[in-house]
Design a protein around this motif. Structure first.
Motif, mmCIF file in Angstrom:
data_model
loop_
_atom_site.group_PDB
_atom_site.id
_atom_site.type_symbol
_atom_site.label_atom_id
_atom_site.label_comp_id
_atom_site.label_asym_id
_atom_site.label_seq_id
_atom_site.Cartn_x
_atom_site.Cartn_y
_atom_site.Cartn_z
ATOM 1 N N LYS A 43 -1.490 -2.956 5.511
ATOM 2 C CA LYS A 43 -0.772 -2.560 6.728
ATOM 3 C C LYS A 43 -0.810 -3.662 7.779
ATOM 4 C CE LYS A 43 -2.266 1.179 9.207
ATOM 5 N NZ LYS A 43 -2.400 0.878 10.646
ATOM 6 N N ARG A 54 2.344 -8.086 10.584
ATOM 7 C CA ARG A 54 2.387 -9.484 11.029
ATOM 8 C C ARG A 54 3.500 -10.255 10.332
ATOM 9 N NH1 ARG A 54 -2.432 -7.267 11.980
ATOM 10 N NH2 ARG A 54 -3.890 -8.186 13.474
ATOM 11 N N THR A 67 -1.205 -1.271 16.265
ATOM 12 C CA THR A 67 -0.956 -2.692 15.976
ATOM 13 C C THR A 67 0.399 -3.106 16.529
ATOM 14 O OG1 THR A 67 -2.289 -2.464 13.979
ATOM 15 C CG2 THR A 67 -0.920 -4.416 14.145
ATOM 16 N N ARG A 113 0.207 -3.170 20.506
ATOM 17 C CA ARG A 113 -0.578 -4.231 21.160
ATOM 18 C C ARG A 113 -0.059 -5.627 20.805
ATOM 19 N NH1 ARG A 113 -5.441 -0.642 19.919
ATOM 20 N NH2 ARG A 113 -5.695 0.590 21.821
ATOM 21 N N ARG A 127 -7.272 -3.027 27.578
ATOM 22 C CA ARG A 127 -7.860 -4.134 26.818
ATOM 23 C C ARG A 127 -6.869 -5.270 26.538
ATOM 24 N NH1 ARG A 127 -10.003 -1.610 21.442
ATOM 25 N NH2 ARG A 127 -11.136 -0.326 22.916
ATOM 26 N N GLN A 154 -6.516 -6.597 17.293
ATOM 27 C CA GLN A 154 -5.282 -6.324 18.047
ATOM 28 C C GLN A 154 -5.312 -7.040 19.390
ATOM 29 O OE1 GLN A 154 -4.784 -2.061 18.044
ATOM 30 N NE2 GLN A 154 -4.415 -2.000 15.841
ATOM 31 N N ARG A 165 -10.683 -8.911 11.908
ATOM 32 C CA ARG A 165 -9.786 -9.390 10.843
ATOM 33 C C ARG A 165 -8.982 -10.592 11.320
ATOM 34 N NH1 ARG A 165 -7.084 -3.868 9.589
ATOM 35 N NH2 ARG A 165 -9.189 -3.305 10.179
ATOM 36 N N ILE A 184 -14.106 -1.131 9.990
ATOM 37 C CA ILE A 184 -13.915 -0.131 11.041
ATOM 38 C C ILE A 184 -13.012 1.018 10.575
ATOM 39 C CG2 ILE A 184 -12.043 -1.472 12.170
ATOM 40 C CD1 ILE A 184 -14.680 0.576 14.055
ATOM 41 N N ASP A 185 -11.943 0.703 9.840
ATOM 42 C CA ASP A 185 -11.027 1.772 9.415
ATOM 43 C C ASP A 185 -11.574 2.559 8.225
ATOM 44 O OD1 ASP A 185 -9.299 1.018 11.414
ATOM 45 O OD2 ASP A 185 -8.006 -0.164 10.095
ATOM 46 N N LYS A 230 -9.476 5.414 18.088
ATOM 47 C CA LYS A 230 -8.522 5.183 16.993
ATOM 48 C C LYS A 230 -7.446 6.270 17.047
ATOM 49 C CE LYS A 230 -10.383 1.450 15.462
ATOM 50 N NZ LYS A 230 -9.654 0.187 15.639
HETATM 51 C C1 S3P Z 1 -5.779 -3.731 13.167
HETATM 52 C C2 S3P Z 1 -6.956 -3.900 13.834
HETATM 53 C C3 S3P Z 1 -7.957 -2.839 13.980
HETATM 54 C C4 S3P Z 1 -7.739 -1.712 12.997
HETATM 55 C C5 S3P Z 1 -6.302 -1.299 12.920
HETATM 56 C C6 S3P Z 1 -5.429 -2.479 12.501
HETATM 57 C C7 S3P Z 1 -4.835 -4.863 13.104
HETATM 58 O O1 S3P Z 1 -7.861 -2.298 15.288
HETATM 59 O O2 S3P Z 1 -8.541 -0.611 13.324
HETATM 60 O O3 S3P Z 1 -6.114 -0.251 12.007
HETATM 61 O O4 S3P Z 1 -3.881 -4.812 12.297
HETATM 62 O O5 S3P Z 1 -5.018 -5.825 13.851
HETATM 63 P P1 S3P Z 1 -8.620 -2.944 16.539
HETATM 64 O O6 S3P Z 1 -8.095 -4.296 16.760
HETATM 65 O O7 S3P Z 1 -8.306 -2.024 17.700
HETATM 66 O O8 S3P Z 1 -10.060 -2.941 16.173
#
Ligand code: S3P
Length: 425
Positions: A19, A24, A92, A95, A123, A166, A191, A310-311, A338
């Motif tokens: 996802k 991206r 995602t 943000r 944020r 994000q 990530r 985290i997910d 979340k």
């Molecule tokens: C994501 C970042 C994570 C994740 C979300 C997808 C991304 O969120 O929980 O499902 O694609 O950058 P956060 O950046 O809020 O931790």
């Protein structure tokens, strides 16, 4: 939707595309010159929201079964949207697109569903405002709807208080339009798909430790992108494979980026029998995962590993409920913001199934190993909660019913069919 205990799971599956990477690929393709061909794109509701937003911004996106073509217009080729950009349920989309819109020369309004309208946007508003962006929460509650008036941006060095890809990505994307270098330092590594993919599109971006730095105004060039299977989706099959007594499942082509592989590390520490096969790199590291039934034991999970899983914490909590001994999840207050408050929702639903579980300020404590029974589960319209309890149901006595089970369409529209295939065999 109703589920029963099963005694055997066998077979092979290929989970849908990642996802985070799918979002991206469309965004960066739109900001590039030329065509980006995406294979393995996740056709879940969240990523379709991203496509819809970029169409409203003047980008042509052609969709066929497994391939998406994005006809990019370069960094300055987006046009003012005629209507509110609807980001649906997708944090995602909301943000990351905010970072891009901050640097345009037009005004946009972003809004999403009821869940998105409760998720914290301060944020991203804080660092983007520091860069000179004009971004306003229209209800003055630090949530969407957001009004973003494109403005000249300055490069900043931003110490992010939260390990969030994000937030990092929103700032780096705004950095494409700034008057100098922009860097983001995180408290722990989140990530890094933005950094990897923007670089392959031609951006001048580098990472040193916890800091990612980008230089403005690159020429991004359209490219072919092959999206691996989503480890966050594979996680449900990893858990099911461990928990069901006679199980052997091969999950093909799963992304195992080290900033996402915490589930593998924790599952192995809990005693999971997982073998990685056919490892390769297709822009992101991938492998096939072979999972066999395994007795699990409790573990303590906290610190820098949290952003890498985290997910997956909802499904890890399910594994912990069936594991012998105590599992402590800490440093995970992000779970509260979340798609639902996942600390509260996991506690409510696992308790309903007979689990000894206590919510804490930043996590959960589970005394595992008690037999669980079926219950009525309220997924609170959160896809990851629904999938976690479909798996819990396979190892619990009696019948489990999941309310609003179709919310899985956000990240995995064919989830129940893929799961059923394994126990019908
Ligand atoms: C994501 C970042 C994570 C994740 C979300 C997808 C991304 O969120 O929980 O499902 O694609 O950058 P956060 O950046 O809020 O931790």
């Amino acid at each position: 939707m109703k589920f029963q205990k099963v005694s055997r799971l066998r077979g092979e599956i290929t989970v849908p595309g990642d996802k985070s990477i799918s979002h991206r690929a469309v965004m960066f393709g739109a900001l590039s010159k030329g065509t980006t061909k995406i294979t393995g794109f996740l056709r879940g509701a969240d990523c379709l929201s991203t496509i819809a937003c970029f169409r409203q911004l003047g980008i042509t996106v052609e969709e066929s079964d497994d391939t998406i073509l994005v006809h990019g217009k370069g960094l300055h080729g987006l046009r003012e949207p005629a209507a509110v950009l609807d980001t649906g349920n997708s944090g995602t989309t909301t943000r990351l697109i905010s970072g891009i819109l901050a640097g345009q020369n037009f005004k946009s309004v972003l809004n999403g569903d009821a869940s998105i309208q409760k998720r914290p946007m301060r944020r991203i508003m804080t660092p983007l405002s520091q860069m000179g962006a004009s971004i306003r929460s229209m209800k003055d509650n630090d949530c969407a709807p957001l009004e973003i008036t494109g403005s000249p941006l300055h490069g900043i060095s931003y110490p992010s208080p939260v390990a969030s890809a994000q937030v990092k990505s929103a700032v780096l994307l705004a950095g494409l339009y700034a008057d100098g270098e922009t860097s983001v330092k995180e408290p722990a590594v989140s990530r890094n798909h933005t950094e990897l993919m923007l670089k392959s599109f031609g951006a001048d971006i580098r990472t040193e430790g916890l800091t990612a730095t980008i230089r403005p105004e690159p020429v991004l060039c359209g490219m072919d992108i092959l999206i691996p299977g989503d480890i966050s989706s594979a996680a449900y099959f990893i858990a099911a494979g461990c928990l069901v007594p006679d199980a052997e499942i091969l999950i093909r082509n799963v992304g195992i980026n080290p900033t996402r592989d915490g589930i593998l590390r924790v599952a192995k520490e809990m005693g999971a029998d997982i073998t990685l096969l056919h490892e390769k790199n297709t822009g992101e590291p991938v492998a096939d995962l072979l999972i066999k039934s395994s007795p699990l034991h409790g573990v303590t999970i906290g610190g820098d590993i949290i952003p890498t899983l985290i997910d997956e914490l909802p499904i890890i909590a399910v594994m912990a409920a069936f594991a012998a001994g105590t599992t402590i999840i800490r440093d995970a207050a992000e779970l509260k913001v979340k798609e639902s408050d996942r600390i509260a929702v996991m506690t409510e639903n696992l308790s309903a199934m007979g689990c000894d579980i206590t919510a804490t300020d930043d996590g959960i404590i589970i005394n595992g190993g008690r037999p669980l029974h079926g219950a009525l589960i309220d997924a609170h319209l959160d896809h990851r909660i629904a999938m976690s309890f479909a798996v819990a149901a396979l190892a619990a006595e009696g019948e489990t019913e999941i309310k609003d089970a179709d919310c899985v369409k956000i990240s995995y529209p064919g989830f129940y069919q893929d799961l059923e295939k394994l126990y019908d065999m």
